[in-house]
Design an enzyme around this catalytic site. Structure first.
Site, PDB file in Angstrom:
ATOM      1  CE1 TYR A   1      -3.837   2.327   0.592  1.00 38.60           C
ATOM      2  CE2 TYR A   1      -2.451   3.299   2.282  1.00 38.60           C
ATOM      3  CZ  TYR A   1      -3.567   3.349   1.476  1.00 38.60           C
ATOM      4  OH  TYR A   1      -4.413   4.420   1.561  1.00 38.60           O
TER       5      TYR A   1
ATOM      6  CE  LYS B   1      -2.636   5.686  -0.814  1.00 40.29           C
ATOM      7  NZ  LYS B   1      -3.800   6.318  -1.401  1.00 40.29           N
TER       8      LYS B   1
ATOM      9  CB  THR C   1     -13.669   9.984   7.980  1.00 37.19           C
ATOM     10  OG1 THR C   1     -12.726   8.922   8.184  1.00 37.19           O
ATOM     11  CG2 THR C   1     -12.973  11.220   7.421  1.00 37.19           C
TER      12      THR C   1
END
Length: 130
Positions: free
Chosen positions: A21, A25, A56
């Protein structure tokens, strides 16, 4: 204008997990800089945006240790809000940013500014008598 949501400021700005991951990026950062260089002559600006720990639905389920550690290493000492992020999204799209391209723009309460040195600085200040 390219926007990238890193979900956490570590990704693409410092070493972080998981490897695949985080690697993706960093690859987007390289792609955005190359795109800024190649598309600039056409008037196309490309920047990446790196929000920090923002309240969030996704972060509401973060383990307490993750949340506490993130806050301890965030110089502003708080999580971000959607209202903190909105100007970051709108400003690069405006004419006021017409000379900005190829930039990595963190909005993370200072999390990525210290490269881990905040813990050392805090420890030294705790032992200092002023």
């Amino acid at each position: 204008m390219c926007a990238m949501d890193s979900h956490h400021p570590h990704n693409a700005l410092t070493a972080h997990y998981p490897v695949a991951y985080n690697t993706s990026k960093w690859a987007l950062r390289g792609l955005s800089r190359t795109a800024a260089m190649e598309l600039g002559p056409r008037g196309i600006r490309v920047n990446t945006q790196h929000p920090g720990f923002v309240e969030t639905e996704m972060t509401a389920t973060a383990p307490p240790a993750f949340r506490d550690t993130t806050l301890r290493y965030t110089p502003l000492g708080r999580t971000g809000t959607v209202d903190d992020i909105t100007p970051l999204v709108t400003f690069p799209l405006s004419d006021e940013s017409s000379f900005i391209t190829g930039a990595d723009i963190p909005v993370d309460g200072g999390y990525t500014t210290h490269g881990g040195a905040k813990a050392v600085s805090d420890a030294l200040r705790q032992n200092r008598t002023i």
